[in-house]
Design a protein around this motif. Structure first.
Motif, PDB file in Angstrom:
ATOM      1  N   HIS A 168       0.834  -1.206   0.000  1.00  0.00           N
ATOM      2  CA  HIS A 168       0.000   0.000   0.000  1.00  0.00           C
ATOM      3  C   HIS A 168       0.868   1.255   0.000  1.00  0.00           C
ATOM      4  N   LEU A 169       1.888   1.284   0.853  1.00  0.00           N
ATOM      5  CA  LEU A 169       2.779   2.438   0.916  1.00  0.00           C
ATOM      6  C   LEU A 169       3.510   2.640  -0.404  1.00  0.00           C
ATOM      7  N   ALA A 170       3.944   1.533  -1.007  1.00  0.00           N
ATOM      8  CA  ALA A 170       4.673   1.620  -2.273  1.00  0.00           C
ATOM      9  C   ALA A 170       3.772   2.165  -3.375  1.00  0.00           C
ATOM     10  N   TRP A 171       2.496   1.777  -3.386  1.00  0.00           N
ATOM     11  CA  TRP A 171       1.544   2.245  -4.394  1.00  0.00           C
ATOM     12  C   TRP A 171       1.360   3.751  -4.292  1.00  0.00           C
ATOM     13  N   PHE A 199      -2.076  -4.665  -3.104  1.00  0.00           N
ATOM     14  CA  PHE A 199      -2.827  -4.620  -1.847  1.00  0.00           C
ATOM     15  C   PHE A 199      -4.233  -5.164  -2.062  1.00  0.00           C
ATOM     16  N   GLY A 200      -4.877  -4.777  -3.157  1.00  0.00           N
ATOM     17  CA  GLY A 200      -6.219  -5.263  -3.443  1.00  0.00           C
ATOM     18  C   GLY A 200      -6.263  -6.767  -3.648  1.00  0.00           C
ATOM     19  N   GLN A 256      -5.488   9.941   3.386  1.00  0.00           N
ATOM     20  CA  GLN A 256      -6.198   8.662   3.311  1.00  0.00           C
ATOM     21  C   GLN A 256      -5.238   7.492   3.470  1.00  0.00           C
ATOM     22  N   LYS A 257      -4.020   7.676   2.965  1.00  0.00           N
ATOM     23  CA  LYS A 257      -2.991   6.647   3.172  1.00  0.00           C
ATOM     24  C   LYS A 257      -2.751   6.421   4.653  1.00  0.00           C
TER      25      LYS A 257
END
Length: 278
Positions: A168-171, A199-200, A256-257
């Motif tokens: 998620h952080l990388a995205w 992540f999804g 939101q992250k």
């Protein structure tokens, strides 16, 4: 120079290749130093011969995991498996284990969960003159996430949750960098479809199978969808030449992250309670 310092505070490192060059001479040297109370660690374990038989023949007290495995273990399943295996080998031989090259919070948390609680690397500190070490040690504050999970015994089946958090952080980082003019570095579907990013894929697969009954897990989906909508909007505004608008939405994306990270922390706590109550 410092006769008041106990030799037990010293530890010498030896490389696998050097240790095997002359086993007899090396063992004699180690024995003499051990008689003084000095410990030995086997450096860069896993990069050389890595024969289990010589762990019986070289009287070291510590194995050091090479940084080449640690660096990419969150992204590379093979490196992660090698790190896990070395920790397990150290446990079987009743040896201590140290991971080299730890630079990020997530690397430290993953190592804690795998059973390695001693690390070195820029995530702790960069090299410094000897006269600065004492002041640094007195002022050092450990990473909050490391403190949070230091005494937690996790099951290996929960490790994909941490990897998903890293994904998620990388995205988000890729989207923000793309809005600054760099390449997005991922297929368009992973930007627009919350089910296509890594992540999804975790959320729809392993995550749902393991945590789908927890309300903390269910609360993640709408926030994740909103993050994808914001990411797409950031890049749309950037492509249209609206740098100010892209910057504004990027701020919303980062907020939101952080919200999703809080939800993942809550999920981890809920999963831990579920384990304890089982």
């Amino acid at each position: 120079c410092h006769p008041q310092v106990s030799p037990s505070l010293l530890e010498f490192e030896i490389l696998e290749s050097v240790a095997l060059g002359d086993m007899g001479a090396m063992n004699a040297l180690i024995a003499n130093c051990r008689a003084l109370g000095i410990d030995f660690s086997l450096d860069d374990f896993g990069t050389g011969y890595s024969s289990l038989s010589y762990l019986k023949r070289i009287p070291v007290q510590t194995l050091k995991i090479d940084q080449s495995f640690v660096r990419d273990m969150l992204d590379d399943a093979d490196d992660r498996a090698l790190v896990e295996s070395i920790i397990h080998i150290a446990t079987l031989f009743k040896l201590s284990v140290i991971a080299e090259g730890v630079e990020t919070q997530d690397q430290g948390v993953l190592l804690l969960r795998l059973g390695c609680d001693v690390v070195q690397g820029y995530g702790i500190a960069r090299p410094m003159p000897a006269e600065q070490v004492f002041d640094w040690a007195c002022a050092f504050v450990s990473d909050p996430q490391w403190c949070l999970w230091a005494d937690v015994k996790w099951e290996l089946s929960d490790l994909p949750l941490l990897v998903a958090q890293h994904d998620h952080l990388a995205w988000v980082k890729r989207v923000v960098l793309a809005a600054q003019g760099l390449s997005l570095g991922m297929p368009q579907a992973q930007l627009t479809d919350p089910h296509q990013c890594r992540f999804g894929q975790w959320y729809d697969g392993h995550g749902r199978q393991r945590y789908g009954d927890l309300p903390q897990f269910q609360a993640i989906a709408p926030v994740h969808q909103q993050i994808h909508a914001l990411g797409s909007e950031v890049l749309r505004l950037h492509a249209a030449g609206d740098a100010a608008g892209a910057a504004t939405v990027s701020t919303q994306l980062l907020a939101q992250k952080d919200q999703l990270l809080k939800l993942l922390d809550a999920l981890q706590q809920a999963a831990l309670m579920k384990i304890r109550d089982a």
